[in-house]
Design a protein around this motif. Structure first.
Motif, PDB file in Angstrom:
ATOM      1  N   SER A  90       0.826  -1.205   0.000  1.00  0.00           N
ATOM      2  CA  SER A  90       0.000   0.000   0.000  1.00  0.00           C
ATOM      3  C   SER A  90       0.864   1.260   0.000  1.00  0.00           C
ATOM      4  N   ILE A  91       1.930   1.249   0.806  1.00  0.00           N
ATOM      5  CA  ILE A  91       2.840   2.401   0.852  1.00  0.00           C
ATOM      6  C   ILE A  91       3.497   2.604  -0.507  1.00  0.00           C
ATOM      7  N   ARG A  92       3.891   1.500  -1.165  1.00  0.00           N
ATOM      8  CA  ARG A  92       4.529   1.612  -2.477  1.00  0.00           C
ATOM      9  C   ARG A  92       3.595   2.256  -3.487  1.00  0.00           C
ATOM     10  N   TYR A  93       2.316   1.835  -3.494  1.00  0.00           N
ATOM     11  CA  TYR A  93       1.361   2.410  -4.442  1.00  0.00           C
ATOM     12  C   TYR A  93       1.072   3.879  -4.111  1.00  0.00           C
ATOM     13  N   LYS A  94       1.080   4.215  -2.825  1.00  0.00           N
ATOM     14  CA  LYS A  94       0.886   5.613  -2.428  1.00  0.00           C
ATOM     15  C   LYS A  94       2.046   6.469  -2.924  1.00  0.00           C
ATOM     16  N   VAL A  95       3.270   5.943  -2.814  1.00  0.00           N
ATOM     17  CA  VAL A  95       4.461   6.648  -3.312  1.00  0.00           C
ATOM     18  C   VAL A  95       4.357   6.811  -4.826  1.00  0.00           C
ATOM     19  N   ASP A  96       3.889   5.761  -5.531  1.00  0.00           N
ATOM     20  CA  ASP A  96       3.716   5.850  -6.990  1.00  0.00           C
ATOM     21  C   ASP A  96       2.717   6.949  -7.356  1.00  0.00           C
ATOM     22  N   LEU A  97       1.612   7.050  -6.602  1.00  0.00           N
ATOM     23  CA  LEU A  97       0.613   8.081  -6.869  1.00  0.00           C
ATOM     24  C   LEU A  97       1.186   9.471  -6.581  1.00  0.00           C
ATOM     25  N   GLU A  98       1.975   9.584  -5.515  1.00  0.00           N
ATOM     26  CA  GLU A  98       2.611  10.866  -5.198  1.00  0.00           C
ATOM     27  C   GLU A  98       3.575  11.274  -6.314  1.00  0.00           C
ATOM     28  N   ARG A  99       4.327  10.317  -6.832  1.00  0.00           N
ATOM     29  CA  ARG A  99       5.249  10.585  -7.937  1.00  0.00           C
ATOM     30  C   ARG A  99       4.480  11.045  -9.167  1.00  0.00           C
ATOM     31  N   MET A 100       3.350  10.418  -9.400  1.00  0.00           N
ATOM     32  CA  MET A 100       2.507  10.771 -10.533  1.00  0.00           C
ATOM     33  C   MET A 100       1.996  12.212 -10.422  1.00  0.00           C
ATOM     34  N   LEU A 101       1.644  12.632  -9.215  1.00  0.00           N
ATOM     35  CA  LEU A 101       1.180  14.005  -8.999  1.00  0.00           C
ATOM     36  C   LEU A 101       2.264  15.021  -9.332  1.00  0.00           C
ATOM     37  N   LEU A 102       3.509  14.667  -9.081  1.00  0.00           N
ATOM     38  CA  LEU A 102       4.634  15.565  -9.355  1.00  0.00           C
ATOM     39  C   LEU A 102       5.018  15.583 -10.828  1.00  0.00           C
ATOM     40  N   ASP A 103       4.703  14.510 -11.551  1.00  0.00           N
ATOM     41  CA  ASP A 103       5.050  14.384 -12.958  1.00  0.00           C
ATOM     42  C   ASP A 103       3.818  14.618 -13.813  1.00  0.00           C
ATOM     43  N   GLY A 104       3.693  15.824 -14.346  1.00  0.00           N
ATOM     44  CA  GLY A 104       2.517  16.183 -15.143  1.00  0.00           C
ATOM     45  C   GLY A 104       2.349  15.364 -16.404  1.00  0.00           C
ATOM     46  N   SER A 105       3.393  14.680 -16.850  1.00  0.00           N
ATOM     47  CA  SER A 105       3.292  13.885 -18.076  1.00  0.00           C
ATOM     48  C   SER A 105       2.917  12.432 -17.796  1.00  0.00           C
ATOM     49  N   ALA A 106       2.786  12.053 -16.517  1.00  0.00           N
ATOM     50  CA  ALA A 106       2.455  10.667 -16.170  1.00  0.00           C
ATOM     51  C   ALA A 106       1.057  10.324 -16.671  1.00  0.00           C
ATOM     52  N   GLU A 107       0.920   9.112 -17.199  1.00  0.00           N
ATOM     53  CA  GLU A 107      -0.359   8.638 -17.736  1.00  0.00           C
ATOM     54  C   GLU A 107      -1.279   8.180 -16.608  1.00  0.00           C
ATOM     55  N   PRO A 108      -2.597   8.375 -16.750  1.00  0.00           N
ATOM     56  CA  PRO A 108      -3.541   7.834 -15.770  1.00  0.00           C
ATOM     57  C   PRO A 108      -3.384   6.315 -15.685  1.00  0.00           C
ATOM     58  N   THR A 109      -3.692   5.750 -14.538  1.00  0.00           N
ATOM     59  CA  THR A 109      -3.453   4.334 -14.323  1.00  0.00           C
ATOM     60  C   THR A 109      -4.539   3.710 -13.453  1.00  0.00           C
ATOM     61  N   TYR A 110      -4.517   2.386 -13.364  1.00  0.00           N
ATOM     62  CA  TYR A 110      -5.410   1.685 -12.464  1.00  0.00           C
ATOM     63  C   TYR A 110      -4.962   1.939 -11.026  1.00  0.00           C
ATOM     64  N   LEU A 111      -5.906   2.216 -10.142  1.00  0.00           N
ATOM     65  CA  LEU A 111      -5.612   2.451  -8.728  1.00  0.00           C
ATOM     66  C   LEU A 111      -6.361   1.418  -7.896  1.00  0.00           C
ATOM     67  N   TRP A 112      -5.663   0.804  -6.959  1.00  0.00           N
ATOM     68  CA  TRP A 112      -6.272  -0.223  -6.118  1.00  0.00           C
ATOM     69  C   TRP A 112      -7.294   0.392  -5.173  1.00  0.00           C
ATOM     70  N   LEU A 113      -8.386  -0.331  -4.954  1.00  0.00           N
ATOM     71  CA  LEU A 113      -9.424   0.117  -4.024  1.00  0.00           C
ATOM     72  C   LEU A 113      -8.838   0.359  -2.637  1.00  0.00           C
ATOM     73  N   SER A 114      -7.967  -0.522  -2.178  1.00  0.00           N
ATOM     74  CA  SER A 114      -7.385  -0.371  -0.838  1.00  0.00           C
ATOM     75  C   SER A 114      -6.557   0.908  -0.729  1.00  0.00           C
ATOM     76  N   LEU A 115      -5.911   1.321  -1.819  1.00  0.00           N
ATOM     77  CA  LEU A 115      -5.158   2.580  -1.820  1.00  0.00           C
ATOM     78  C   LEU A 115      -6.115   3.762  -1.670  1.00  0.00           C
TER      79      LEU A 115
END
Length: 201
Positions: free
Chosen positions: A6-31
Motif C-alpha cells: 500500500s505504501i509503495r502504491y501511495k508513493v507511486d501516486l505521489e510521484r505521478m502528482l509531481l510528474d505532469g506527463s504521467a499517464e492515468p493508471t489503475y488504482l487499487w481500491l485499498s489505496l
C-alpha cells in the motif's frame, strides 16, 4: 493488500502528482480507501445524484476521489467508455485525471430469507485536487466580485477546454458553474488566471 505494498502504491501516486506527463493508471481500491480514511464523512468535499467526492491525502499533496453510487444504473461498458474519454482529455484547462478503480467483489447477503452471493461494485475516478473551489462561489452581480480581466481569463479557459474536448469528439453535456474549478496563478499577476472544466458522468 498489505501495508508495505500500500505504501509503495501511495508513493507511486505521489510521484505521478509531481510528474505532469504521467499517464492515468489503475488504482487499487485499498489505496483509495487508505488516502480517504475509508471514505469518511470528514473527507467528503462534494456530492451529486450519482457520486460522492472525497479528498484524499497523498504525502504532501491532495487528490479528489469520485465514488460512483452503487445504485447507479450504468453498465460496465459505459464506465469503461467514461474512463477512456477521461484519458483522452489532457489539456491545461481540464482537471487532470489520475486514474480509476473498477473493483467487484462477491459478498454473501440475506435476500428474502435466503443467503445469496451479491456483487459489491466499486467504481471510482481520481483527479487532481483543485483547492480554490468552483466558479459558483465567485459569481456575483456586475458591481462586485471578479475584475473584468479575471472574468475574461475564466471565459477564455472554459472555451479552450471545451474546444479541446470537441476536437477529441467528447461532449461535456453538464457544464455549469459548479463544474468549473479555479486555480491560483504561480506568476502572481492574477489570482484566478486558469480555469478547469470537469467532465461529468
Amino acid at each position: 493488500m498489505d501495508g508495505e505494498i500500500s505504501i509503495r502504491y501511495k508513493v507511486d501516486l505521489e510521484r505521478m502528482l509531481l510528474d505532469g506527463s504521467a499517464e492515468p493508471t489503475y488504482l487499487w481500491l485499498s489505496l483509495l480507501e487508505d488516502i480517504t480514511d475509508c471514505f469518511s464523512d470528514d473527507q467528503q468535499i462534494g456530492s451529486g445524484g450519482f457520486a460522492v467526492v472525497y479528498k484524499g491525502i497523498v504525502g504532501e499533496r491532495m487528490v479528489a476521489v469520485k465514488k460512483l453510487s452503487q445504485t447507479l444504473d450504468m453498465h460496465e461498458n459505459k464506465f469503461h467508455k467514461e474512463v477512456e474519454c477521461l484519458m483522452k482529455a489532457k489539456h491545461k484547462n481540464i482537471v487532470r485525471f489520475l486514474g480509476y478503480c473498477s473493483d467487484t467483489q462477491g459478498r454473501i447477503a440475506n435476500y428474502e430469507g435466503k443467503f445469496v452471493m451479491a456483487d459489491l461494485r466499486n467504481w471510482l475516478l481520481c483527479f487532481e485536487y483543485v483547492p480554490n473551489g468552483s466558479l459558483d462561489k465567485y459569481i456575483t452581480d456586475s458591481s462586485g466580485g471578479l475584475e473584468w480581466g479575471e472574468r475574461y481569463q475564466i471565459i477564455k479557459g472554459i472555451c479552450e477546454g471545451l474546444l479541446h474536448l470537441h476536437e477529441k469528439h467528447i461532449l461535456h453535456l453538464d457544464l455549469k458553474p459548479e463544474d468549473i474549478w479555479l486555480l491560483n496563478s504561480t506568476e502572481g499577476k492574477s489570482h484566478l488566471p486558469r480555469t478547469y472544466t470537469v467532465l461529468a458522468l
